[in-house]
Write a protein that holds these residues in place. Structure first.
Motif, PDB file in Angstrom:
ATOM      1  N   LEU A  42      46.156  -1.455 -91.808  1.00 28.37           N
ATOM      2  CA  LEU A  42      45.986  -1.138 -90.395  1.00 28.37           C
ATOM      3  C   LEU A  42      46.975  -1.900 -89.519  1.00 28.37           C
ATOM      4  O   LEU A  42      47.508  -1.351 -88.550  1.00 28.37           O
ATOM      5  N   ALA A  43      47.234  -3.153 -89.837  1.00 27.86           N
ATOM      6  CA  ALA A  43      48.154  -3.956 -89.031  1.00 27.86           C
ATOM      7  C   ALA A  43      49.584  -3.430 -89.118  1.00 27.86           C
ATOM      8  O   ALA A  43      50.344  -3.520 -88.146  1.00 27.86           O
ATOM      9  N   GLU A  44      49.955  -2.858 -90.245  1.00 27.01           N
ATOM     10  CA  GLU A  44      51.322  -2.362 -90.431  1.00 27.01           C
ATOM     11  C   GLU A  44      51.520  -0.938 -89.928  1.00 27.01           C
ATOM     12  O   GLU A  44      52.656  -0.472 -89.842  1.00 27.01           O
ATOM     13  N   ASN A  45      50.455  -0.234 -89.589  1.00 26.24           N
ATOM     14  CA  ASN A  45      50.571   1.157 -89.169  1.00 26.24           C
ATOM     15  C   ASN A  45      50.996   1.229 -87.708  1.00 26.24           C
ATOM     16  O   ASN A  45      50.360   0.645 -86.832  1.00 26.24           O
ATOM     17  N   LYS A  46      52.068   1.969 -87.435  1.00 25.48           N
ATOM     18  CA  LYS A  46      52.607   2.071 -86.068  1.00 25.48           C
ATOM     19  C   LYS A  46      51.703   2.880 -85.137  1.00 25.48           C
ATOM     20  O   LYS A  46      51.841   2.788 -83.923  1.00 25.48           O
ATOM     21  N   LEU A  47      50.775   3.643 -85.681  1.00 28.26           N
ATOM     22  CA  LEU A  47      49.858   4.422 -84.848  1.00 28.26           C
ATOM     23  C   LEU A  47      48.675   3.595 -84.350  1.00 28.26           C
ATOM     24  O   LEU A  47      47.967   4.017 -83.452  1.00 28.26           O
ATOM     25  N   VAL A  48      48.469   2.430 -84.937  1.00 32.31           N
ATOM     26  CA  VAL A  48      47.326   1.585 -84.604  1.00 32.31           C
ATOM     27  C   VAL A  48      47.764   0.475 -83.651  1.00 32.31           C
ATOM     28  O   VAL A  48      48.627  -0.330 -83.978  1.00 32.31           O
ATOM     29  N   LYS A  65      41.898   1.531 -82.180  1.00 32.65           N
ATOM     30  CA  LYS A  65      42.488   1.966 -80.915  1.00 32.65           C
ATOM     31  C   LYS A  65      43.901   2.406 -81.244  1.00 32.65           C
ATOM     32  O   LYS A  65      44.711   1.623 -81.740  1.00 32.65           O
ATOM     33  N   LEU A  66      44.187   3.674 -80.992  1.00 36.18           N
ATOM     34  CA  LEU A  66      45.498   4.226 -81.316  1.00 36.18           C
ATOM     35  C   LEU A  66      46.535   3.792 -80.288  1.00 36.18           C
ATOM     36  O   LEU A  66      46.219   3.562 -79.121  1.00 36.18           O
ATOM     37  N   SER A  67      47.774   3.722 -80.720  1.00 39.63           N
ATOM     38  CA  SER A  67      48.859   3.353 -79.818  1.00 39.63           C
ATOM     39  C   SER A  67      49.230   4.550 -78.945  1.00 39.63           C
ATOM     40  O   SER A  67      48.834   5.685 -79.206  1.00 39.63           O
ATOM     41  N   LYS A  68      50.019   4.294 -77.943  1.00 38.07           N
ATOM     42  CA  LYS A  68      50.410   5.349 -77.002  1.00 38.07           C
ATOM     43  C   LYS A  68      51.317   6.410 -77.639  1.00 38.07           C
ATOM     44  O   LYS A  68      51.413   7.513 -77.133  1.00 38.07           O
ATOM     45  N   ASN A  69      51.977   6.075 -78.727  1.00 38.01           N
ATOM     46  CA  ASN A  69      52.851   7.069 -79.362  1.00 38.01           C
ATOM     47  C   ASN A  69      52.105   7.964 -80.357  1.00 38.01           C
ATOM     48  O   ASN A  69      52.732   8.689 -81.113  1.00 38.01           O
ATOM     49  N   ALA A  70      50.792   7.939 -80.344  1.00 35.96           N
ATOM     50  CA  ALA A  70      49.984   8.841 -81.169  1.00 35.96           C
ATOM     51  C   ALA A  70      49.763  10.123 -80.370  1.00 35.96           C
ATOM     52  O   ALA A  70      48.768  10.275 -79.673  1.00 35.96           O
ATOM     53  N   ILE A  80      45.135   7.627 -90.825  1.00 34.99           N
ATOM     54  CA  ILE A  80      44.330   6.403 -90.880  1.00 34.99           C
ATOM     55  C   ILE A  80      43.158   6.572 -91.850  1.00 34.99           C
ATOM     56  O   ILE A  80      42.847   5.672 -92.626  1.00 34.99           O
ATOM     57  N   ASN A  81      42.538   7.724 -91.841  1.00 36.80           N
ATOM     58  CA  ASN A  81      41.425   7.996 -92.754  1.00 36.80           C
ATOM     59  C   ASN A  81      41.891   7.980 -94.208  1.00 36.80           C
ATOM     60  O   ASN A  81      41.212   7.435 -95.080  1.00 36.80           O
ATOM     61  N   GLN A  82      43.045   8.568 -94.469  1.00 34.35           N
ATOM     62  CA  GLN A  82      43.576   8.602 -95.828  1.00 34.35           C
ATOM     63  C   GLN A  82      43.899   7.185 -96.320  1.00 34.35           C
ATOM     64  O   GLN A  82      43.529   6.810 -97.437  1.00 34.35           O
ATOM     65  N   LEU A  83      44.570   6.394 -95.494  1.00 32.63           N
ATOM     66  CA  LEU A  83      44.911   5.019 -95.879  1.00 32.63           C
ATOM     67  C   LEU A  83      43.650   4.168 -96.071  1.00 32.63           C
ATOM     68  O   LEU A  83      43.553   3.395 -97.025  1.00 32.63           O
ATOM     69  N   THR A  84      42.689   4.332 -95.173  1.00 27.54           N
ATOM     70  CA  THR A  84      41.437   3.587 -95.273  1.00 27.54           C
ATOM     71  C   THR A  84      40.680   3.995 -96.529  1.00 27.54           C
ATOM     72  O   THR A  84      40.130   3.151 -97.240  1.00 27.54           O
ATOM     73  N   GLY A  85      40.641   5.290 -96.816  1.00 30.97           N
ATOM     74  CA  GLY A  85      39.953   5.787 -98.009  1.00 30.97           C
ATOM     75  C   GLY A  85      40.551   5.249 -99.296  1.00 30.97           C
ATOM     76  O   GLY A  85      39.828   4.941-100.244  1.00 30.97           O
ATOM     77  N   LYS A  86      41.883   5.117 -99.351  1.00 30.56           N
ATOM     78  CA  LYS A  86      42.528   4.557-100.545  1.00 30.56           C
ATOM     79  C   LYS A  86      42.097   3.111-100.766  1.00 30.56           C
ATOM     80  O   LYS A  86      41.871   2.691-101.890  1.00 30.56           O
ATOM     81  N   VAL A  87      42.010   2.347 -99.690  1.00 24.29           N
ATOM     82  CA  VAL A  87      41.627   0.943 -99.803  1.00 24.29           C
ATOM     83  C   VAL A  87      40.144   0.808-100.132  1.00 24.29           C
ATOM     84  O   VAL A  87      39.760   0.011-100.993  1.00 24.29           O
ATOM     85  N   MET A  88      39.299   1.580 -99.452  1.00 28.96           N
ATOM     86  CA  MET A  88      37.848   1.424 -99.584  1.00 28.96           C
ATOM     87  C   MET A  88      37.305   2.008-100.884  1.00 28.96           C
ATOM     88  O   MET A  88      36.233   1.606-101.331  1.00 28.96           O
ATOM     89  N   ILE A  95      35.139   5.668 -89.552  1.00 25.00           N
ATOM     90  CA  ILE A  95      36.190   5.342 -88.599  1.00 25.00           C
ATOM     91  C   ILE A  95      35.720   5.759 -87.219  1.00 25.00           C
ATOM     92  O   ILE A  95      35.291   6.897 -87.026  1.00 25.00           O
ATOM     93  N   GLU A  96      35.771   4.833 -86.277  1.00 26.13           N
ATOM     94  CA  GLU A  96      35.446   5.123 -84.881  1.00 26.13           C
ATOM     95  C   GLU A  96      36.696   4.883 -84.054  1.00 26.13           C
ATOM     96  O   GLU A  96      37.317   3.826 -84.157  1.00 26.13           O
ATOM     97  N   LEU A  97      37.055   5.863 -83.248  1.00 24.49           N
ATOM     98  CA  LEU A  97      38.199   5.698 -82.366  1.00 24.49           C
ATOM     99  C   LEU A  97      37.750   5.079 -81.053  1.00 24.49           C
ATOM    100  O   LEU A  97      36.759   5.499 -80.468  1.00 24.49           O
ATOM    101  N   VAL A  98      38.477   4.087 -80.600  1.00 26.44           N
ATOM    102  CA  VAL A  98      38.188   3.395 -79.354  1.00 26.44           C
ATOM    103  C   VAL A  98      39.060   4.004 -78.267  1.00 26.44           C
ATOM    104  O   VAL A  98      40.273   4.135 -78.443  1.00 26.44           O
ATOM    105  N   SER A  99      38.457   4.379 -77.164  1.00 24.90           N
ATOM    106  CA  SER A  99      39.183   4.979 -76.040  1.00 24.90           C
ATOM    107  C   SER A  99      39.304   3.976 -74.904  1.00 24.90           C
ATOM    108  O   SER A  99      38.526   3.034 -74.799  1.00 24.90           O
TER     109      SER A  99
END
Length: 189
Positions: A42-48, A65-70, A80-88, A95-99
């Motif tokens: 998550l820390a390395e993902n540019k969308l987060v 919380k997604l970045s502005k370039n999402a 994010i779901n795919q990456l999280t699923g691989k780890v978990m 996954i809950e998105l924060v607005s």
């Protein structure tokens, strides 16, 4: 002190050590098997922009919380779901998105939420997209709707930086739906 020939302090110490070993092992397993790798992904993902991982009794909740370039909420969520699923792996997670919403975006969502939730059953997605765009436009925002096999994605963005991200499941597992008109009962998959 002995009880039927057994030394109680030794038994008690062995019990306490066993519990400490079990809980320590569980903590180490969680930390090194998925918490650290999940934090890294998550820390390395540019969308987060920001994230928080919370544990509860039944599952792990990943608040993102997604970045502005999402620009495409559906693609960002799927990545994010795919990456999280691989780890978990098989560990349950959500996954809950924060607005960063404001009252006008909340109002725009409120004005369109009936059509959105109706689309869970009726699949009237063009109507949803039209209603969301119209409600967002009235509040000075841009509204987008994305749909895939599993979810309806609502993305509203204002020029001042406020945004609202909602991911609504298309199907509610195990829920019985009654169709109007006497067609009987359909069970969702």
């Amino acid at each position: 002190m002995q009880w039927h020939g057994l030394k109680l302090p030794v038994i008690f110490l062995a019990f306490v050590c066993g519990l400490a070993l079990a809980f320590g092992g569980q903590w180490a397993y969680k930390k090194y098997n998925y918490q650290q790798p999940l934090n890294k992904v998550l820390a390395e993902n540019k969308l987060v922009e920001d994230y928080k991982v919370e544990e509860n009794s039944t599952k792990t909740v990943v608040k993102v919380k997604l970045s502005k370039n999402a620009n495409n909420l559906m693609e960002a969520y799927q990545e994010i779901n795919q990456l999280t699923g691989k780890v978990m792996g098989k560990t349950p997670y959500q996954i809950e998105l924060v607005s960063a919403s404001d009252p006008s975006l909340d109002q725009a969502f409120y004005e369109s939420h009936h059509v959105i939730y109706q689309a869970q059953v009726a699949a009237n997605f063009p109507e949803v997209a039209s209603k969301v765009r119209e409600a967002a436009r009235k509040q000075g925002a841009e509204g987008k709707v994305f749909v895939d096999q599993n979810n309806i994605y609502i993305q509203m963005t204002k020029p001042d930086g406020h945004f609202l991200h909602k991911v609504i499941p298309r199907q509610i597992p195990g829920e019985v739906v009654f169709w109007q008109g006497g067609a009987g009962v359909a069970k969702r998959n």
